[in-house]
Motif scaffolding. Structure first.
Motif, PDB file in Angstrom:
ATOM      1  N   VAL A   1       0.775  -1.118   0.204  1.00  0.00           N
ATOM      2  CA  VAL A   1      -0.229  -0.257   0.255  1.00  0.00           C
ATOM      3  C   VAL A   1       1.088   1.221  -0.209  1.00  0.00           C
ATOM      4  CG1 VAL A   1      -1.855   1.656   1.664  1.00  0.00           C
ATOM      5  CG2 VAL A   1      -2.021  -1.339   0.686  1.00  0.00           C
ATOM      6  N   LEU A   2       0.287   2.270  -0.519  1.00  0.00           N
ATOM      7  CA  LEU A   2       1.110   3.367  -0.548  1.00  0.00           C
ATOM      8  C   LEU A   2       0.467   4.739  -0.100  1.00  0.00           C
ATOM      9  CD1 LEU A   2       3.955   5.210  -1.450  1.00  0.00           C
ATOM     10  CD2 LEU A   2       2.571   5.624  -3.722  1.00  0.00           C
ATOM     11  N   GLY A   3       0.511   5.208   1.061  1.00  0.00           N
ATOM     12  CA  GLY A   3      -0.193   6.538   1.565  1.00  0.00           C
ATOM     13  C   GLY A   3       1.205   7.745   0.817  1.00  0.00           C
ATOM     14  N   CYS A   4      -0.141   8.904   1.325  1.00  0.00           N
ATOM     15  CA  CYS A   4       0.703   9.947   1.021  1.00  0.00           C
ATOM     16  C   CYS A   4       0.624  10.961   1.700  1.00  0.00           C
ATOM     17  CB  CYS A   4       1.475  10.662  -0.487  1.00  0.00           C
ATOM     18  SG  CYS A   4       2.210  11.661  -0.616  1.00  0.00           S
ATOM     19  N   ASP A   5       0.582  12.287   2.078  1.00  0.00           N
ATOM     20  CA  ASP A   5      -0.381  13.591   3.413  1.00  0.00           C
ATOM     21  C   ASP A   5      -0.713  13.997   1.431  1.00  0.00           C
ATOM     22  OD1 ASP A   5       2.548  13.956   2.401  1.00  0.00           O
ATOM     23  OD2 ASP A   5       2.465  15.466   4.051  1.00  0.00           O
ATOM     24  N   SER A   6      -0.433  14.426   0.288  1.00  0.00           N
ATOM     25  CA  SER A   6      -0.648  15.080  -0.966  1.00  0.00           C
ATOM     26  C   SER A   6      -1.716  13.439  -1.746  1.00  0.00           C
ATOM     27  CB  SER A   6       0.512  15.612  -1.999  1.00  0.00           C
ATOM     28  OG  SER A   6       1.074  14.428  -2.256  1.00  0.00           O
ATOM     29  N   ASN A   7      -1.415  13.543  -3.317  1.00  0.00           N
ATOM     30  CA  ASN A   7      -2.283  12.076  -3.739  1.00  0.00           C
ATOM     31  C   ASN A   7      -1.303  11.630  -4.113  1.00  0.00           C
ATOM     32  OD1 ASN A   7      -1.782  13.686  -5.737  1.00  0.00           O
ATOM     33  ND2 ASN A   7      -4.632  13.668  -6.557  1.00  0.00           N
TER      34      ASN A   7
ATOM     35  N   HIS B   1      -3.273   0.381 -11.625  1.00  0.00           N
ATOM     36  CA  HIS B   1      -3.280   0.357 -13.162  1.00  0.00           C
ATOM     37  C   HIS B   1      -2.742  -0.922 -12.605  1.00  0.00           C
ATOM     38  CE1 HIS B   1      -4.656  -0.755 -16.665  1.00  0.00           C
ATOM     39  NE2 HIS B   1      -5.740  -0.453 -16.413  1.00  0.00           N
ATOM     40  N   ALA B   2      -1.401  -0.654 -12.855  1.00  0.00           N
ATOM     41  CA  ALA B   2      -0.182  -1.507 -13.707  1.00  0.00           C
ATOM     42  C   ALA B   2       0.184  -2.444 -11.888  1.00  0.00           C
ATOM     43  CB  ALA B   2       1.268  -0.335 -14.214  1.00  0.00           C
ATOM     44  N   MET B   3      -0.284  -2.237 -11.187  1.00  0.00           N
ATOM     45  CA  MET B   3       0.707  -3.089  -9.486  1.00  0.00           C
ATOM     46  C   MET B   3      -0.948  -2.930  -8.953  1.00  0.00           C
ATOM     47  SD  MET B   3       3.787  -0.072  -9.477  1.00  0.00           S
ATOM     48  CE  MET B   3       4.665  -1.365  -7.651  1.00  0.00           C
ATOM     49  N   GLY B   4      -1.481  -2.473  -8.997  1.00  0.00           N
ATOM     50  CA  GLY B   4      -2.372  -3.108  -8.238  1.00  0.00           C
ATOM     51  C   GLY B   4      -2.119  -2.942  -6.802  1.00  0.00           C
ATOM     52  N   VAL B   5      -1.898  -1.434  -5.866  1.00  0.00           N
ATOM     53  CA  VAL B   5      -1.291  -0.795  -5.125  1.00  0.00           C
ATOM     54  C   VAL B   5      -2.510  -0.209  -5.161  1.00  0.00           C
ATOM     55  CG1 VAL B   5       0.562   0.584  -4.120  1.00  0.00           C
ATOM     56  CG2 VAL B   5       1.002  -1.457  -5.925  1.00  0.00           C
ATOM     57  N   HIS B   6      -3.316  -0.196  -4.100  1.00  0.00           N
ATOM     58  CA  HIS B   6      -4.302   0.571  -3.374  1.00  0.00           C
ATOM     59  C   HIS B   6      -3.324   1.918  -3.055  1.00  0.00           C
ATOM     60  CE1 HIS B   6      -6.330  -2.967  -2.890  1.00  0.00           C
ATOM     61  NE2 HIS B   6      -7.483  -2.496  -2.788  1.00  0.00           N
ATOM     62  N   LEU B   7      -3.930   2.924  -3.320  1.00  0.00           N
ATOM     63  CA  LEU B   7      -3.968   3.974  -2.866  1.00  0.00           C
ATOM     64  C   LEU B   7      -4.259   4.571  -1.743  1.00  0.00           C
ATOM     65  CD1 LEU B   7      -2.567   6.062  -5.999  1.00  0.00           C
ATOM     66  CD2 LEU B   7      -1.106   4.308  -4.483  1.00  0.00           C
ATOM     67  N   LEU B   8      -3.229   5.274  -0.373  1.00  0.00           N
ATOM     68  CA  LEU B   8      -4.111   6.329   0.451  1.00  0.00           C
ATOM     69  C   LEU B   8      -4.236   7.567   0.358  1.00  0.00           C
ATOM     70  CD1 LEU B   8      -2.909   3.806   3.768  1.00  0.00           C
ATOM     71  CD2 LEU B   8      -5.049   4.775   2.117  1.00  0.00           C
ATOM     72  N   ASP B   9      -4.833   8.916   0.057  1.00  0.00           N
ATOM     73  CA  ASP B   9      -4.449   9.825  -0.247  1.00  0.00           C
ATOM     74  C   ASP B   9      -5.037  11.255   0.615  1.00  0.00           C
ATOM     75  OD1 ASP B   9      -3.909   8.942  -2.960  1.00  0.00           O
ATOM     76  OD2 ASP B   9      -6.043   9.384  -3.247  1.00  0.00           O
ATOM     77  N   TYR B  10      -4.145  11.960   0.893  1.00  0.00           N
ATOM     78  CA  TYR B  10      -4.090  13.214   1.282  1.00  0.00           C
ATOM     79  C   TYR B  10      -4.293  12.536   3.202  1.00  0.00           C
ATOM     80  CZ  TYR B  10      -4.700  15.777  -3.144  1.00  0.00           C
ATOM     81  OH  TYR B  10      -4.505  16.725  -4.276  1.00  0.00           O
ATOM     82  N   LEU B  11      -3.577  12.055   4.009  1.00  0.00           N
ATOM     83  CA  LEU B  11      -3.614  11.868   4.958  1.00  0.00           C
ATOM     84  C   LEU B  11      -2.775  13.624   5.810  1.00  0.00           C
ATOM     85  CD1 LEU B  11      -1.964   8.204   4.557  1.00  0.00           C
ATOM     86  CD2 LEU B  11      -4.242   8.805   4.295  1.00  0.00           C
ATOM     87  N   GLN B  12      -1.895  12.631   6.605  1.00  0.00           N
ATOM     88  CA  GLN B  12      -1.266  13.969   7.768  1.00  0.00           C
ATOM     89  C   GLN B  12      -1.143  12.924   8.809  1.00  0.00           C
ATOM     90  OE1 GLN B  12      -1.616  15.073  10.777  1.00  0.00           O
ATOM     91  NE2 GLN B  12      -3.047  13.661  12.105  1.00  0.00           N
TER      92      GLN B  12
END
Length: 306
Positions: free
Chosen positions: A229-235, A256-267
């Protein structure tokens, strides 16, 4: 920061093909989080301190949130009606799942690229009543594993990265070395660019047009380390984009390529000082998206357990 390598349309497509070569898994990269890795992640807990990595839900219209969430009390109305006896305060929340302000998870059905979804799933999976495949239901049992936070502004001694800055794979490796941590298979990787701190200090701006994020080439680091999983404080995507015709290259590559869920706009502003104080940048992480049938994502409140 290291200078981001140039990457044109042809280079992007070649990168996409390399990252897609592993082939699809039923739950995407979530399949990398095995029960054994979850048990190991539980060993990250030392103090039992819990910290939210979500931002408060925004209800005010701002440049980065033109259609904010609406939250209102539905009962008791009027207040005088509750003067005697038993009553319950009730409220309602209406919000967009995706956007540039509220913390949320992107499901694997969120990104359409070249007419398909992840793994070549046809567009017919998207219906007016929701997605029939690759929805947020893939994470219905929650996402639990070892979280690793890489603080890129901290690496360079600045409060935040300026909008447009792109974090490279070299930056991620340098942050690992500086923080004495290593990202490994099945990890939930969180990358801080300082977006929330800048927003708090300078006020909201149109983040759709200008924000720090990752360079598309940094996704090779995620593939090499088998991140779940990839998360960031931007998107995760920087703006303005640098690849003509591909406004969100990190979304395309990750989802789309890797099937990695994203977590956007965290803090991460509550978590960073605790990690720095302890000298430990890994922790048990629990993410519990809402069970939205056919949902393309969910509001989310990831919890770091130190």
């Amino acid at each position: 920061m290291s200078d981001p390598p140039a990457l044109g349309p042809d280079g992007f497509r070649a990168l996409y093909r390399r990252l897609r070569a592993a082939g699809p898994s039923p739950r995407g990269a979530l399949d990398r989080i095995t029960p054994e890795l979850v048990r190991q992640a539980a060993g990250e807990v030392r103090s039992g301190r819990t910290v939210s990595m979500a931002a408060p839900v925004e209800t005010r219209q701002e440049p980065d949130d033109p259609d904010p969430a609406r939250h209102w009390l539905t009962a008791p109305v009027p207040p005088a009606s509750a003067a005697e006896g038993l009553h319950f305060a009730l409220d309602r929340l209406a919000m967009n799942i995706h956007g540039d302000a509220d913390s949320h998870l992107d499901a694997l059905c969120h990104v359409i690229w070249e007419g398909t979804l992840y793994g070549g799933t046809p567009l017919s999976a998207l219906t007016t009543s929701g997605a029939t495949a690759l929805s947020v239901d893939l994470a219905r049992d929650g996402i639990t594993g070892r979280g690793v936070l890489l603080d890129i502004p901290g690496l360079y001694g600045v409060p935040w990265l300026e909008p447009g800055a792109q974090v490279t794979a070299e930056d991620l490796r340098a942050a690992e070395a500086a923080q004495n941590v290593r990202v490994g298979p099945g990890d939930l990787l969180f990358v801080r660019v300082g977006h929330r701190r800048r927003r708090r200090a300078m006020g909201p701006w149109d983040a759709a047009q200008a924000r720090a994020g990752l360079h598309p080439g940094a996704l090779e680091f995620l593939a090499e380390r088998e991140v779940a999983v990839l998360g960031c404080d931007s998107n995760s995507d920087a703006a303005p984009g640098t690849i003509p015709g591909v406004a969100f290259p990190v979304h395309v590559l990750a989802i789309h390529a890797m099937g990695v869920h994203l977590l956007d706009y965290l803090q991460f502003e509550d978590l960073v000082p605790l990690c720095a104080e302890r000298g430990r940048w890994s922790f048990l992480c629990v993410v519990a998206p809402l069970r939205i049938p056919g949902g393309t994502g969910s509001p989310v409140n990831p919890i770091a357990i130190l």
